[in-house]
Design an enzyme around this catalytic site. Sequence first.
Site, PDB file in Angstrom:
ATOM      1  N   ASP A  34     177.843 -41.261  11.263  1.00 56.24           N
ATOM      2  CA  ASP A  34     178.343 -40.205  12.151  1.00 56.24           C
ATOM      3  C   ASP A  34     178.538 -38.867  11.426  1.00 56.24           C
ATOM      4  O   ASP A  34     179.251 -37.989  11.892  1.00 56.24           O
ATOM      5  CB  ASP A  34     179.649 -40.652  12.825  1.00 56.24           C
ATOM      6  CG  ASP A  34     180.726 -40.960  11.808  1.00 56.24           C
ATOM      7  OD1 ASP A  34     180.395 -41.026  10.604  1.00 56.24           O
ATOM      8  OD2 ASP A  34     181.893 -41.132  12.216  1.00 56.24           O
ATOM      9  N   HIS A 238     154.811 -30.579  -3.128  1.00 59.36           N
ATOM     10  CA  HIS A 238     156.166 -30.592  -2.560  1.00 59.36           C
ATOM     11  C   HIS A 238     157.113 -31.461  -3.374  1.00 59.36           C
ATOM     12  O   HIS A 238     157.894 -32.241  -2.838  1.00 59.36           O
ATOM     13  CB  HIS A 238     156.129 -31.027  -1.087  1.00 59.36           C
ATOM     14  CG  HIS A 238     155.526 -29.984  -0.200  1.00 59.36           C
ATOM     15  ND1 HIS A 238     155.184 -30.211   1.112  1.00 59.36           N
ATOM     16  CD2 HIS A 238     155.194 -28.694  -0.440  1.00 59.36           C
ATOM     17  CE1 HIS A 238     154.672 -29.103   1.622  1.00 59.36           C
ATOM     18  NE2 HIS A 238     154.666 -28.172   0.706  1.00 59.36           N
ATOM     19  N   ASP A 255     159.569 -23.030  -6.844  1.00 55.81           N
ATOM     20  CA  ASP A 255     159.308 -22.530  -5.493  1.00 55.81           C
ATOM     21  C   ASP A 255     160.638 -22.626  -4.759  1.00 55.81           C
ATOM     22  O   ASP A 255     161.057 -23.718  -4.367  1.00 55.81           O
ATOM     23  CB  ASP A 255     158.223 -23.387  -4.828  1.00 55.81           C
ATOM     24  CG  ASP A 255     157.831 -22.868  -3.441  1.00 55.81           C
ATOM     25  OD1 ASP A 255     158.557 -22.019  -2.897  1.00 55.81           O
ATOM     26  OD2 ASP A 255     156.803 -23.328  -2.913  1.00 55.81           O
ATOM     27  N   ASP A 266     160.612 -16.949   0.428  1.00 54.28           N
ATOM     28  CA  ASP A 266     159.812 -18.087  -0.054  1.00 54.28           C
ATOM     29  C   ASP A 266     159.017 -17.612  -1.278  1.00 54.28           C
ATOM     30  O   ASP A 266     157.944 -17.042  -1.125  1.00 54.28           O
ATOM     31  CB  ASP A 266     158.893 -18.547   1.094  1.00 54.28           C
ATOM     32  CG  ASP A 266     158.020 -19.732   0.718  1.00 54.28           C
ATOM     33  OD1 ASP A 266     158.169 -20.275  -0.389  1.00 54.28           O
ATOM     34  OD2 ASP A 266     157.167 -20.096   1.558  1.00 54.28           O
ATOM     35  N   HIS A 345     145.477 -25.864  -0.810  1.00 54.85           N
ATOM     36  CA  HIS A 345     146.270 -25.387   0.332  1.00 54.85           C
ATOM     37  C   HIS A 345     145.834 -23.979   0.722  1.00 54.85           C
ATOM     38  O   HIS A 345     145.015 -23.365   0.040  1.00 54.85           O
ATOM     39  CB  HIS A 345     147.771 -25.442   0.014  1.00 54.85           C
ATOM     40  CG  HIS A 345     148.188 -24.668  -1.211  1.00 54.85           C
ATOM     41  ND1 HIS A 345     148.246 -23.303  -1.237  1.00 54.85           N
ATOM     42  CD2 HIS A 345     148.567 -25.074  -2.448  1.00 54.85           C
ATOM     43  CE1 HIS A 345     148.663 -22.894  -2.422  1.00 54.85           C
ATOM     44  NE2 HIS A 345     148.846 -23.954  -3.196  1.00 54.85           N
ATOM     45  N   HIS A 349     151.197 -17.998   4.733  1.00 49.38           N
ATOM     46  CA  HIS A 349     151.638 -18.304   6.094  1.00 49.38           C
ATOM     47  C   HIS A 349     152.570 -17.197   6.551  1.00 49.38           C
ATOM     48  O   HIS A 349     153.152 -16.480   5.736  1.00 49.38           O
ATOM     49  CB  HIS A 349     152.343 -19.666   6.141  1.00 49.38           C
ATOM     50  CG  HIS A 349     153.408 -19.840   5.090  1.00 49.38           C
ATOM     51  ND1 HIS A 349     154.696 -19.398   5.254  1.00 49.38           N
ATOM     52  CD2 HIS A 349     153.371 -20.383   3.838  1.00 49.38           C
ATOM     53  CE1 HIS A 349     155.412 -19.674   4.172  1.00 49.38           C
ATOM     54  NE2 HIS A 349     154.629 -20.258   3.282  1.00 49.38           N
ATOM     55  N   HIS A 356     157.646 -21.555   7.631  1.00 51.19           N
ATOM     56  CA  HIS A 356     156.265 -21.509   8.112  1.00 51.19           C
ATOM     57  C   HIS A 356     156.388 -20.969   9.528  1.00 51.19           C
ATOM     58  O   HIS A 356     156.555 -21.715  10.489  1.00 51.19           O
ATOM     59  CB  HIS A 356     155.613 -22.892   8.075  1.00 51.19           C
ATOM     60  CG  HIS A 356     155.438 -23.392   6.672  1.00 51.19           C
ATOM     61  ND1 HIS A 356     155.097 -24.670   6.355  1.00 51.19           N
ATOM     62  CD2 HIS A 356     155.562 -22.753   5.477  1.00 51.19           C
ATOM     63  CE1 HIS A 356     155.014 -24.804   5.032  1.00 51.19           C
ATOM     64  NE2 HIS A 356     155.299 -23.653   4.486  1.00 51.19           N
ATOM     65  N   GLU A 380     150.154 -16.880  -1.703  1.00 47.76           N
ATOM     66  CA  GLU A 380     150.554 -17.890  -2.679  1.00 47.76           C
ATOM     67  C   GLU A 380     149.409 -18.790  -3.148  1.00 47.76           C
ATOM     68  O   GLU A 380     149.424 -20.001  -2.923  1.00 47.76           O
ATOM     69  CB  GLU A 380     151.673 -18.760  -2.088  1.00 47.76           C
ATOM     70  CG  GLU A 380     151.401 -19.316  -0.694  1.00 47.76           C
ATOM     71  CD  GLU A 380     152.509 -20.257  -0.220  1.00 47.76           C
ATOM     72  OE1 GLU A 380     152.863 -21.178  -0.980  1.00 47.76           O
ATOM     73  OE2 GLU A 380     153.024 -20.051   0.891  1.00 47.76           O
ATOM     74  N   TYR A 384     145.932 -26.407  -9.418  1.00 50.12           N
ATOM     75  CA  TYR A 384     146.666 -27.615  -9.820  1.00 50.12           C
ATOM     76  C   TYR A 384     145.666 -28.613 -10.389  1.00 50.12           C
ATOM     77  O   TYR A 384     144.731 -29.017  -9.690  1.00 50.12           O
ATOM     78  CB  TYR A 384     147.379 -28.224  -8.611  1.00 50.12           C
ATOM     79  CG  TYR A 384     148.101 -27.181  -7.771  1.00 50.12           C
ATOM     80  CD1 TYR A 384     149.419 -26.825  -8.048  1.00 50.12           C
ATOM     81  CD2 TYR A 384     147.436 -26.517  -6.737  1.00 50.12           C
ATOM     82  CE1 TYR A 384     150.054 -25.850  -7.308  1.00 50.12           C
ATOM     83  CE2 TYR A 384     148.057 -25.532  -5.992  1.00 50.12           C
ATOM     84  CZ  TYR A 384     149.372 -25.198  -6.276  1.00 50.12           C
ATOM     85  OH  TYR A 384     150.000 -24.229  -5.543  1.00 50.12           O
ATOM     86  N   ARG A 408     151.358 -21.839  -9.376  1.00 48.92           N
ATOM     87  CA  ARG A 408     151.321 -21.118  -8.093  1.00 48.92           C
ATOM     88  C   ARG A 408     152.143 -19.847  -8.270  1.00 48.92           C
ATOM     89  O   ARG A 408     153.161 -19.867  -8.986  1.00 48.92           O
ATOM     90  CB  ARG A 408     151.897 -21.980  -6.951  1.00 48.92           C
ATOM     91  CG  ARG A 408     152.001 -21.245  -5.625  1.00 48.92           C
ATOM     92  CD  ARG A 408     152.242 -22.172  -4.406  1.00 48.92           C
ATOM     93  NE  ARG A 408     153.520 -22.847  -4.409  1.00 48.92           N
ATOM     94  CZ  ARG A 408     153.703 -24.114  -4.707  1.00 48.92           C
ATOM     95  NH1 ARG A 408     152.676 -24.879  -5.045  1.00 48.92           N
ATOM     96  NH2 ARG A 408     154.895 -24.667  -4.687  1.00 48.92           N
ATOM     97  N   GLU A 410     153.791 -16.903  -5.725  1.00 48.66           N
ATOM     98  CA  GLU A 410     154.000 -16.652  -4.292  1.00 48.66           C
ATOM     99  C   GLU A 410     154.933 -15.470  -4.066  1.00 48.66           C
ATOM    100  O   GLU A 410     156.039 -15.436  -4.612  1.00 48.66           O
ATOM    101  CB  GLU A 410     154.601 -17.908  -3.628  1.00 48.66           C
ATOM    102  CG  GLU A 410     154.983 -17.709  -2.164  1.00 48.66           C
ATOM    103  CD  GLU A 410     155.460 -18.987  -1.489  1.00 48.66           C
ATOM    104  OE1 GLU A 410     156.004 -19.873  -2.182  1.00 48.66           O
ATOM    105  OE2 GLU A 410     155.283 -19.089  -0.258  1.00 48.66           O
TER     106      GLU A 410
HETATM  107  N1  GLY Z   1     157.893 -23.424  -0.011  1.00 53.02           N
HETATM  108  C1  GLY Z   1     157.010 -23.797   1.002  1.00 53.02           C
HETATM  109  C2  GLY Z   1     155.798 -22.991   0.982  1.00 53.02           C
HETATM  110  O1  GLY Z   1     155.530 -22.314   0.018  1.00 53.02           O
HETATM  111  O2  GLY Z   1     155.078 -22.918   1.930  1.00 53.02           O
HETATM  112 MN    MN Z   2     156.964 -21.577  -1.326  1.00 55.52          MN
HETATM  113 MN    MN Z   3     155.137 -20.516   1.215  1.00 56.91          MN
END
Ligand code: GLY
Ligand code: MN
Ligand code: MN
Length: 429
Positions: A34, A238, A255, A266, A345, A349, A356, A380, A384, A408, A410
């Site tokens: 709960d 992730h 990240d 982000d 990827h 976005h 997102h 971004e 990898y 990466r 970003e």
């Molecule tokens: N941190 C999630 C992304 O970069 O889309």
């Molecule tokens: Mn990110």
């Molecule tokens: Mn992102």
Amino acid sequence: MQTEYSQRREQLMQKMGTGTAIFRSAPMAVMHNDVEYAFRQESDFFYLTGFNEPEAVAVLAPHHKEHRFVLFVQPKDREKETWTGYRVGVEGAKERFGADEAYPITELDEKLPQYLEKADRIYYHLGRDRTFNEIILKHWQRLMAGYPKRGTGPIAIEDTGPILHAMRQVKSPAELELMRKAAVISVEAHNHAREFTRPGRYEYEIQAEIEHIFRKRGAVGPAYPSIVASGHNSCILHYIENNRQMQDNELLLIDAGCAYGYYNADITRTFPVGGKFTPEQKAIYDIVLEAQLQAIAQVRPGNTYNEVHGTAVRVITEGLVDLGLLNGEIDKLIEEEKYKTFFMHGTGHWLGLDVHDVGVYKHGEETWQTLQPGNVLTVEPGIYIGLDAQPAEEQPAIDDRWRGIGIRIEDNVLVTADGHEVLTAGVPK
Ligand code: GLY
Ligand code: MN
Ligand code: MN
């Protein structure tokens, strides 16, 4: 701010014709038994109302003579409020949130039909709450049964997304202020994290430093689970366990971004734990950085996400060929998506109320959405090279010296009238 919510509702209603729109609040999410997570309003609901409570429904009925904006809310209840916090209540929904009419949520079934029976369609997004979807469908069914005699009623259900999300894609000055604040706090956290990082520390210690700054500066908290990925963990897109001890000569990929007043940042940066790149790390880093800078340079009104992504793909493919990680003619490698072994990827976005964020990238198969001033997107790119990465067909074997490198970079980029502004430029790269 109430004025802005009201303007958004008016703007949406102008596009709805004689439809009625129904929005459902977010549910309370259960952590265990709960115990619930902190409540976070559903983004469309928040965008149109600023109302921050669960168990609520907002109705927009532009054709209704008196009640164009109606809220169904949890009524005031002293005992319940002692446990779960203050409620705005039915009167507050009108006085403070500008509803023309408000009812307790328990009266939804009884009161909703009057706002639907003269509408020619229902605007509603089928959500994850199937029980609530059923309620809407049940009302629709009843209204259609009465349609022949009444002569009016919704003959279609249309998703709210195409109209509303096009609005959300263009950020207002008030929204940008919050996004800048989220960016500034996240920049500070990244800069501190980099200075705090050294061999022997654990990933979670870095996470704690980052999230400490988020909260200390008034952010709600992380916009998404923070990724603090050292060594080969940087190749897991992730990775959120964040429990490894960092070693010298490794990279750390962070990240992380905060949510401030419902808006998100982000940011990703990758840097050497001990302060110095190995030659292989540097070679890959230089490619990703070049890809990111060139992709960001494509962000301007009239260009599309596809140009931003295509630029990053080209720079990365060329770079991987130079290093001998890919082999072949550039255009063919791109067409056959051979780069996806290392860059799997998208390049970015939309960013906003959702990390997102909503909004289309494409209209039909061929036409890409053009960037407009007020859009915010992430840029971004990454490379990898996992410990068990396998080369694509007809591609060279991957030398061990490259393995375990994940990079990466970003940033959050605002489209301006004549180009762009990098909101997160305060973190060096
Ligand atoms: N941190 C999630 C992304 O970069 O889309
Ligand atoms: Mn990110
Ligand atoms: Mn992102």
